[in-house]
Design an enzyme around this catalytic site. Structure first.
Site, short mmCIF file in Angstrom:
data_model
loop_
_atom_site.label_atom_id
_atom_site.label_comp_id
_atom_site.label_asym_id
_atom_site.label_seq_id
_atom_site.Cartn_x
_atom_site.Cartn_y
_atom_site.Cartn_z
N HIS B 12 42.04 49.15 44.54
CA HIS B 12 41.66 49.76 43.26
C HIS B 12 40.91 51.09 43.46
CE1 HIS B 12 37.97 46.84 43.41
NE2 HIS B 12 37.67 47.96 44.01
N HIS B 59 31.18 48.65 40.45
CA HIS B 59 30.62 49.55 41.46
C HIS B 59 29.43 50.29 40.87
CE1 HIS B 59 34.86 48.85 42.31
NE2 HIS B 59 34.59 49.03 43.57
N GLU B 240 35.82 43.50 50.24
CA GLU B 240 36.41 43.30 48.90
C GLU B 240 37.60 42.35 48.94
OE1 GLU B 240 35.37 47.44 46.55
OE2 GLU B 240 37.35 47.26 47.42
#
Ligand SMILES: [Fe+2]
Lengths: 155, 286
Positions: B12, B59, B240
């Site tokens: 992403h 984030h 992640e």
């Protein structure tokens, strides 16, 4: 890849878990200890999400930083954009990224300042497939390999 | 009954969102990356999921260091695109499915996953970039979304095993929902990348591809990969990939790979993308 089936399963000892992180070359894992130490640095960076704060910061960086409970060392590192130092002081890159964008720097350019490369060199390395994991996995393993090479050289 | 019909994993990287928003998806740099998603965009048009359970991480956008939930589920009606410091991405609002989300949240808590409930938040590139990769630039997103945010920033992050088990529990929750819904689950982030320190720029094509192989296999070995291995082999942000395990855990033991794509680099990151379908297993004869 290690054979996952041979690994110890459920609960890990937190001390052993954390100690392994210090063995990774050129990496500061964002542990609870760093999160605590860098709390105000990261919350300061977060404040730059708001346009009015960015304006105030840009107008007088030192004065804006003085509003925060950040050590003199931390303020100096922020003013100097010394990102490796900021990682040592508990800064986290996703928070520091707010400072990258306040400065109009791309993520990759800001990241390159933490490495041995200039930005063009860094970009070139990425285009060539990135930094190899070879020799970059473990400080202890690197030391052992260097030791073995030294003793070979001595004979 | 609702059912999980497919699992999708994808990087992403925020720069992919920039490429979409600025119309650069077919240039020399981005072309090979986006070409690997062409198949999936066509497949999604045929599949027409009603809802996507979208596993991602925030984030430092909706959450700062004040509150760090390990697993959080969005039960809101809608979510806006977050301003990450250069203005919000020009994408449609993300429409939630509060009925399904609350059903999953309640089921997970009874199943001993102590979820954090989010009713209001903005969603950042971690969630909107995968939507753009899979659906392009529609006026409105073609399905509802249940955001599932995972802490993969502050250590300890959840173990691979816990993520896999959460996926298994999500599947049980979805299958106990009475409405006839076509549900997909997406795991996002990764693959190898390191955004900090002198080792920044680390990529590991070989490890990433072994990880993709493990997701395709008829076993759950990947759940036992320890954090230290992700850190050493895939860079500090490669962790992640534990979010992909939530997706994989929700598909059951056996899967069929219908699409797979890998490309190096996109900015600092290795791009990985895989589409898996659960395979119904015949019950052994009595
Ligand atoms: Fe991410």
């Amino acid at each position: 890849m290690t054979d996952a089936r041979n690994l110890p399963r459920p609960t890990q000892n937190i001390h052993e878990y954390l100690a392994e992180f210090d063995d990774i070359p050129g990496t500061r894992v964002y542990t609870a200890a760093r999160a605590r130490k860098g709390y105000h640095i990261n919350q300061f960076a977060m404040s730059l999400m708001k346009a009015e704060n960015r304006e105030r910061f840009k107008a007088d960086e030192k004065a804006y930083l003085d509003e925060w409970d950040i050590s003199d060392e931390g303020k100096a590192a922020l003013l100097a954009r010394d990102y490796n130092k900021l990682l040592d002081l508990g800064g986290n890159v996703y928070f520091l990224a707010k400072l990258f964008s306040t400065d109009g720097l791309s993520f990759a350019e800001a990241v390159s300042t933490m490495t041995e490369y200039t930005f063009p060199e860094y970009r070139e390395m990425m285009l060539r497939g990135g930094r190899s994991p070879e020799g970059n996995r473990s400080i202890k393993a690197n030391r052992a390999a260097a030791g073995a090479a030294d003793s070979k050289g001595a004979h | 009954m609702a059912r999980i019909t497919a699992g999708v994993a994808s990087s992403h990287v925020p720069l992919l969102g920039v490429a979409v928003d600025q119309g650069k998806t077919r240039d020399d740099y981005f072309g090979p990356i986006f070409a690997g998603y062409d198949w999936t965009r066509e497949w999604e048009k045929r599949e027409k999921p009603d809802v996507v359970i979208l596993v991602y991480n925030d984030h430092a956008s909706a959450f700062d260091m004040k509150i760090v939930p390990t697993f959080a589920i969005g039960c809101g009606e809608r979510y806006k695109s977050a301003d990450e410091g250069w203005g919000p991405r020009p994408v449609p609002d993300v429409i939630g499915d509060p009925d399904l989300a609350w059903h999953i949240a309640q089921s997970l808590i009874l199943d001993e996953f102590d979820m954090t409930i989010i009713n209001e938040m903005d969603v950042d590139h971690g969630l909107t970039v995968p939507l753009s990769m899979m659906f392009g630039q529609p006026e409105a997103w073609p399905c509802k979304v249940v955001p599932l945010a995972v802490n993969v920033v502050t250590y300890p992050v959840p173990s691979g095993n816990r993520c896999w088990a959460l996926g298994e529990a999500i599947r049980r929750a979805v299958e106990s929902y009475p409405e006839d819904l076509n549900v997909q689950i997406w795991g996002t982030g990764g693959m190898s990348h390191q955004l900090q320190g002198p080792r920044a720029g680390l990529l590991n094509r070989e490890w990433d591809n072994k990880f993709l192989d493990m997701l395709e296999a008829d076993n759950d070995d990947a759940r036992w990969i320890p954090h230290i291995e992700y850190l050493r082999e895939t860079g500090s942000e490669g962790i992640e990939m534990v979010m992909w395990l939530i997706m994989r855990g929700a598909l059951g033991r056996k899967v069929k790979t219908v699409h797979r794509h890998y490309h190096i680099p996109c900015s600092n990151t290795a791009i990985g993308h895989i589409v898996l379908e659960p395979v119904e297993e015949e019950t052994a004869p009595a």
